[in-house]
Design an enzyme around this catalytic site. Structure first.
Site, PDB file in Angstrom:
ATOM      1  N   CYS A 197       0.831  -1.198   0.000  1.00 59.36           N
ATOM      2  CA  CYS A 197       0.000   0.000   0.000  1.00 59.36           C
ATOM      3  C   CYS A 197       0.869   1.252   0.000  1.00 59.36           C
ATOM      4  O   CYS A 197       1.740   1.405   0.869  1.00 59.36           O
ATOM      5  CB  CYS A 197      -0.904  -0.003   1.228  1.00 59.36           C
ATOM      6  SG  CYS A 197      -1.878   1.499   1.431  1.00 59.36           S
ATOM      7  N   CYS A 200       0.129   3.265   3.558  1.00 59.63           N
ATOM      8  CA  CYS A 200       0.586   2.815   4.883  1.00 59.63           C
ATOM      9  C   CYS A 200       1.646   1.724   4.835  1.00 59.63           C
ATOM     10  O   CYS A 200       2.219   1.372   5.864  1.00 59.63           O
ATOM     11  CB  CYS A 200      -0.608   2.340   5.709  1.00 59.63           C
ATOM     12  SG  CYS A 200      -1.292   0.744   5.164  1.00 59.63           S
ATOM     13  N   CYS A 214      -6.383  -2.098   0.577  1.00 61.60           N
ATOM     14  CA  CYS A 214      -5.477  -2.309   1.701  1.00 61.60           C
ATOM     15  C   CYS A 214      -6.294  -2.637   2.952  1.00 61.60           C
ATOM     16  O   CYS A 214      -7.071  -1.787   3.420  1.00 61.60           O
ATOM     17  CB  CYS A 214      -4.631  -1.063   1.951  1.00 61.60           C
ATOM     18  SG  CYS A 214      -3.552  -1.215   3.403  1.00 61.60           S
ATOM     19  N   CYS A 217      -5.348   0.180   6.035  1.00 63.64           N
ATOM     20  CA  CYS A 217      -5.788   1.588   6.104  1.00 63.64           C
ATOM     21  C   CYS A 217      -7.050   1.876   5.299  1.00 63.64           C
ATOM     22  O   CYS A 217      -7.604   2.976   5.388  1.00 63.64           O
ATOM     23  CB  CYS A 217      -4.667   2.524   5.652  1.00 63.64           C
ATOM     24  SG  CYS A 217      -4.326   2.448   3.870  1.00 63.64           S
ATOM     25  N   ASP A 337      22.640   0.439 -15.156  1.00 61.25           N
ATOM     26  CA  ASP A 337      22.487  -0.749 -14.319  1.00 61.25           C
ATOM     27  C   ASP A 337      21.609  -1.765 -15.049  1.00 61.25           C
ATOM     28  O   ASP A 337      20.444  -1.503 -15.337  1.00 61.25           O
ATOM     29  CB  ASP A 337      21.841  -0.340 -12.992  1.00 61.25           C
ATOM     30  CG  ASP A 337      21.677  -1.504 -12.037  1.00 61.25           C
ATOM     31  OD1 ASP A 337      22.037  -2.640 -12.404  1.00 61.25           O
ATOM     32  OD2 ASP A 337      21.172  -1.270 -10.921  1.00 61.25           O
TER      33      ASP A 337
END
Length: 418
Positions: A197, A200, A214, A217, A337
């Site tokens: 999430c 949160c 979620c 929350c 990278d």
């Protein structure tokens, strides 16, 4: 152009001159250098060029260029459009695009993800289009949760109308910062960057797809008014009307781009029945999906810059009997990278003849070996085609998947095919 202050007019004219010189000398299309020169003369030029126009800003990790092209095509129902539909997506490119179309009242600008807050602030754009966020060029780009947070904060300070993909939790969370939003169910094939999430940090529940929420929350997928149906190749509009897409661009990703474009066009008052014929005219975007013929063999070009993009490219590959060339570089535009190669599942290529090309072909070869995918090393596309033709005289097609600079090198070898 005459409405601009004298200093801004001079800056725009000098920028155009620099861009023209760049094209004449074969150094590029001039979009970036033109903007740089203009900014040296008038640092506030972007804001001045944007004044009095209704602009849409298009941002995402994948699909920005294609969606910008689709939206611009749809909006041409209204007249001339200022756009950077070939991909110069930083402020320098935006300046060139707006200066090149001084009389266009409407505009569509592709915007690099990290520049979106700045460009929104300077242009006061009427519409912001958000599609997806996933890891990309992590050696020089912001971590995507931080990027979503910056988007959310910028949107909260703006009166812009957001058109966003509700199926991507990071995008939805960012878009929820806006006062005005249209939510689109455009799909999300790559989910590896959005299991947690963004509000949160709790683990998101994703059942049934595309719903997500979620449990910690209460953050949840917003209700949508537009949706794409990949099974029936159609779009469902806010009135529940189902319209066939019938695009000439392949795959679910482009259906997603198209439904976003239709929702954006609708924000300008253009009905999907008006916009769809224009979207169907597009067969290639800056070389993506273009086919060229080499030694009697059709070579189809696909661009994939990160794990999410490679997943979408695998989904539109030709049948398994068609060989595929994979080409990887690691220059600055690609990100230096290459560890992201290990996030891609290459097992889908088993049973297919695979060739490795590019400056970092050994990195790619090691990754394929680990996934038990047989491969051959090659230097150029025409060499591969000649080899295949000698072994299989009846071969008719080869697919090529390449990341950004590798893709551009191949395009250049074929005369910058459109």
């Amino acid at each position: 152009m005459s409405e601009l202050p004298l200093r801004a007019q001079l800056a725009a004219a000098l920028g155009k001159g620099a861009a023209t010189l760049s094209r004449a000398t074969g150094r590029g299309d001039g979009s970036v250098i033109g903007g740089r020169v203009a900014l040296k003369v008038e640092p506030d030029l972007l804001a001045k060029l944007a004044r009095g126009r209704r602009l849409s800003l298009v941002s995402a990790t994948n699909g920005k260029t294609t969606t910008t092209r689709l939206i611009a095509s749809a909006l041409r129902e209204l007249g001339d459009i200022a756009t950077n539909e070939h991909g110069a997506n930083m402020p320098t490119g935006h300046i060139t695009a707006l200066a090149d179309s001084p009389d266009a009242r409407n505009g569509v600008l592709e915007v690099d993800e990290k520049y979106l807050p700045q460009v929104l602030r300077e242009t006061n754009a009427a519409v912001v289009v958000l599609m997806n966020l996933s890891r990309d060029q992590m050696d020089r780009a912001s971590e995507i949760n931080l990027l979503a947070k910056k988007w959310r904060e910028a949107l909260a300070k703006s009166e812009t109308h957001v058109i966003a993909n509700a199926d991507d939790p990071l995008v939805a969370w960012a878009g929820l910062g806006a006062r005005y939003a249209t939510w689109v169910s455009a799909g999300q094939r790559w989910k590896e960057d959005s299991w947690c999430c963004p509000e949160c940090g709790g683990h998101l529940k994703r059942d049934p797809d595309p719903h997500w929420e979620c449990p910690e929350c209460g953050l949840r997928r917003p209700d949508t008014s537009w949706a794409v149906d990949n099974q029936t190749d159609s779009v469902i509009d806010p009135n529940g009307q189902r319209l066939p897409l019938q695009l000439n661009l392949p795959g679910d990703a482009n259906r997603a781009n198209a439904v976003i474009a239709l929702a954006t066009a609708a924000a300008y008052g253009i009905h999907p029945k008006q916009a769809l014929p224009r979207l169907r005219e597009i067969r290639s975007v800056a070389g993506r999906y273009t086919s060229v013929v080499t030694n009697g063999v059709e070579v189809r070009l696909l661009l994939a810059k990160n794990p999410a993009g490679w997943l979408e490219s695998f989904a539109v590959l030709s049948p398994p009997h068609v060989p595929v060339i994979l080409s990887i570089n690691a220059q600055v535009p690609d990100g230096k990278d290459t560890s992201w190669l290990w996030d891609v599942d290459y097992t889908v290529l088993r049973g297919r003849r695979v060739f490795c090309m590019g400056e970092r072909r050994t990195d790619l070869a090691l990754r394929l070996e680990t996934d038990e995918v047989p491969f051959e090393i090659a230097d150029r596309v025409d060499e591969v085609v000649a080899k295949l033709k000698a072994e299989q005289p009846d071969i008719t097609k080869v697919d090529v998947i390449a990341n950004y600079t590798a893709f551009q090198q191949i395009r250049t070898a074929y005369g910058r095919v459109q």
